[in-house]
Write a protein that holds these residues in place. Sequence first.
Motif, mmCIF file in Angstrom:
data_model
loop_
_atom_site.group_PDB
_atom_site.id
_atom_site.type_symbol
_atom_site.label_atom_id
_atom_site.label_comp_id
_atom_site.label_asym_id
_atom_site.label_seq_id
_atom_site.Cartn_x
_atom_site.Cartn_y
_atom_site.Cartn_z
ATOM 1 N N ILE A 164 1.486 62.578 29.354
ATOM 2 C CA ILE A 164 1.283 62.948 30.755
ATOM 3 C C ILE A 164 2.035 64.229 31.090
ATOM 4 C CG2 ILE A 164 1.747 62.267 33.146
ATOM 5 C CD1 ILE A 164 1.117 59.391 32.299
ATOM 6 N N TYR A 165 3.287 64.308 30.665
ATOM 7 C CA TYR A 165 4.123 65.458 31.034
ATOM 8 C C TYR A 165 3.547 66.776 30.524
ATOM 9 C CZ TYR A 165 8.190 68.515 31.395
ATOM 10 O OH TYR A 165 9.037 69.567 31.684
ATOM 11 N N LEU A 166 3.101 66.808 29.269
ATOM 12 C CA LEU A 166 2.566 68.051 28.711
ATOM 13 C C LEU A 166 1.045 68.012 28.550
ATOM 14 C CD1 LEU A 166 5.328 69.146 26.167
ATOM 15 C CD2 LEU A 166 4.864 70.010 28.464
ATOM 16 N N ASN A 167 0.412 67.180 29.346
ATOM 17 C CA ASN A 167 -1.045 67.210 29.532
ATOM 18 C C ASN A 167 -1.856 66.847 28.299
ATOM 19 O OD1 ASN A 167 0.150 69.996 31.046
ATOM 20 N ND2 ASN A 167 -0.868 68.489 32.356
ATOM 21 N N GLY A 168 -1.235 66.148 27.361
ATOM 22 C CA GLY A 168 -1.992 65.713 26.190
ATOM 23 C C GLY A 168 -3.133 64.787 26.548
ATOM 24 N N GLY A 210 -8.122 63.704 21.536
ATOM 25 C CA GLY A 210 -8.474 62.304 21.302
ATOM 26 C C GLY A 210 -7.534 61.303 21.930
ATOM 27 N N TRP A 211 -6.315 61.767 22.308
ATOM 28 C CA TRP A 211 -5.376 60.824 22.929
ATOM 29 C C TRP A 211 -5.624 60.784 24.435
ATOM 30 C CZ3 TRP A 211 -2.498 57.354 20.430
ATOM 31 C CH2 TRP A 211 -2.411 57.508 19.040
ATOM 32 N N ASN A 212 -6.794 60.284 24.745
ATOM 33 C CA ASN A 212 -7.258 60.260 26.141
ATOM 34 C C ASN A 212 -7.589 58.850 26.613
ATOM 35 O OD1 ASN A 212 -8.930 62.722 24.565
ATOM 36 N ND2 ASN A 212 -7.587 63.388 26.228
ATOM 37 N N GLY A 213 -7.053 57.850 25.908
ATOM 38 C CA GLY A 213 -7.415 56.469 26.222
ATOM 39 C C GLY A 213 -6.688 55.912 27.425
ATOM 40 N N ASN A 224 -8.942 57.764 21.663
ATOM 41 C CA ASN A 224 -10.373 57.566 21.900
ATOM 42 C C ASN A 224 -11.143 58.597 21.079
ATOM 43 O OD1 ASN A 224 -13.002 57.373 22.853
ATOM 44 N ND2 ASN A 224 -12.371 56.954 24.962
ATOM 45 N N PRO A 225 -11.771 58.172 19.982
ATOM 46 C CA PRO A 225 -12.443 59.118 19.085
ATOM 47 C C PRO A 225 -13.567 59.912 19.746
ATOM 48 C CG PRO A 225 -13.042 56.852 18.542
ATOM 49 C CD PRO A 225 -11.909 56.772 19.515
ATOM 50 N N TYR A 242 -8.873 69.284 10.774
ATOM 51 C CA TYR A 242 -7.573 68.655 11.045
ATOM 52 C C TYR A 242 -7.641 67.702 12.237
ATOM 53 C CZ TYR A 242 -5.696 72.244 7.942
ATOM 54 O OH TYR A 242 -5.442 73.037 6.858
ATOM 55 N N ASN A 243 -6.905 66.576 12.086
ATOM 56 C CA ASN A 243 -6.712 65.650 13.195
ATOM 57 C C ASN A 243 -5.212 65.519 13.470
ATOM 58 O OD1 ASN A 243 -5.634 63.904 11.247
ATOM 59 N ND2 ASN A 243 -7.560 62.790 10.967
ATOM 60 N N TYR A 244 -4.850 64.581 14.304
ATOM 61 C CA TYR A 244 -3.443 64.459 14.709
ATOM 62 C C TYR A 244 -2.519 64.326 13.503
ATOM 63 C CZ TYR A 244 0.573 63.177 17.571
ATOM 64 O OH TYR A 244 1.807 63.164 18.181
ATOM 65 N N ASP A 245 -2.841 63.416 12.581
ATOM 66 C CA ASP A 245 -1.984 63.178 11.428
ATOM 67 C C ASP A 245 -1.976 64.351 10.454
ATOM 68 O OD1 ASP A 245 -1.150 60.695 12.308
ATOM 69 O OD2 ASP A 245 -2.750 59.613 11.261
ATOM 70 N N THR A 246 -3.139 64.839 10.107
ATOM 71 C CA THR A 246 -3.192 65.908 9.110
ATOM 72 C C THR A 246 -2.648 67.227 9.642
ATOM 73 O OG1 THR A 246 -5.512 66.371 9.683
ATOM 74 C CG2 THR A 246 -5.099 64.856 7.840
ATOM 75 N N LEU A 247 -2.696 67.413 10.965
ATOM 76 C CA LEU A 247 -2.071 68.594 11.568
ATOM 77 C C LEU A 247 -0.565 68.573 11.328
ATOM 78 C CD1 LEU A 247 -0.395 69.428 14.424
ATOM 79 C CD2 LEU A 247 -1.832 71.110 13.269
#
Length: 483
Positions: A164-168, A210-213, A224-225, A242-247
């Motif tokens: 929320i703080y950094l708008n992810g 994707g972290w919009n759930g 949320n894929p 790249y995704n969250y983990d591989t980044l």
Amino acid sequence: MSTIVNCAVGTLTAYSPNPVKPWDQSRVQHLYRRMGFGITPAEIKAALKRSPSELVDALVTEAMNMPLPPAPAWANLEYKDYKNFDQEIGPQYIEWTTRWMRDMYKNGFREKLALFWHNHFVTQGETYVCPSYLYAYHKILQQNCLGDFKAFVKTMGTTPAMLIYLNGVQNNRFSPNENYARELYELFTLGRDNGYTQQDIVETARALTGWNGFTAICAPIGYNPVFFDSGNKTIFGKTAAYNYDTLHDLLFQERAEQISTHICRKIYRHFVHPEVDETIVQGLAKTFRDNKFQLAPVFRQLFKSEHFFDDEVMGTIIKSPLELMISFFRQGGFAFEQQETTLGVVYLAGELGQQIFQPVDVAGWPGNRNWVNSATLTGRWASLDLGIYGLYTAEPESYRALAKALSPKHDDPVLTARAIVDFWLPKGLYRDADYAQAVKTFKWEVPETYYTSGSWNLEWEYVPAQVALLIQHIARLPEFQLT
């Protein structure tokens, strides 16, 4: 204001006590001031029985194995679980804030680290509001403060407070938001303008989608894929989907040197000296990389080193408001459990510029010399006055007990006053005239004949008041602001 020059010598070789740099009270106190919030006279005696390396290992291991505080009853509450959200969340914030104050007092190193990381992975409570988010964020700080830094970074990026703080939570494949990606590099891992480009930030934001759930106010925020950008991204010159983990894998693989240097430089500046010794930082950074970004080996090496115990390192960092207040109670062994005391510390620290769970901005409290100016210095004095005299009203005999524990001769006001001064100040005082003034303050209004005749001793009725007056005098000295 002139720059403080770092004149410290010594390497990362483990400190071995010698006649020039003995293992004594001042060095034990230096270790506990930097690794925590101070040490009592009784604890000093126990610490001196152990070697410096053995003691550092014990403190680090204790912090790593320390159980987390029990989760509060509201740890998982969502907005719908409250009868009156606006009225109920205030007491919950206060409950957890005062709990952390007590933990700082009791748990030393772990909480000093959690506070350090709070000012690194900054979030502001006013942006996310939910007590459940605050608890989850704080738990991550405590759990990861000595662990795997890569895992720490990955976990922090998906906690609701940070999302929320950094708008992810707003970052999705339809409308990428670069805010968290930028701070991930600039503040959390690489340092400003160090090994990345604006295009890297743009592409990284896509990888972090994707972290919009978000389902309900104060509910967990999941992945949320549907909102993830599955296309190829080119980051640091490498192209993949790249995704969250591989980044994060890419970041720590391709920019290991920049990450290790940036983090170790920040650790050095916070725990050792405001002016960085780059040779020491590079040694710590190598240890960090060699241990696959585990934090504990870095702190063990640093706090055991001859460089850390150098005289020129002691008393060079200005206490934060929280350190100023908590260390007064902790070092003196004074009672700190009362709700009014812990709430008072929270309030006073906030008035002095350090509102817990609410750093000034995403870069955190700038610290050190920024803590003190003409306005805040008098505020620091006034805050300590409240602590000193509040304690005198509630527990006056605690002052007598401290004097007895410190004084080598209970009927000698000169030795007693000097021992109290040396206990509170990192390096004591430099001039005999300053010690003489401290003795004069300690003697107070007691007629001199009581001292010369031997009638006075630490059982004297007014000793608690004398000690309180002396501590107030010490607290106004510039040296008291240093740790």
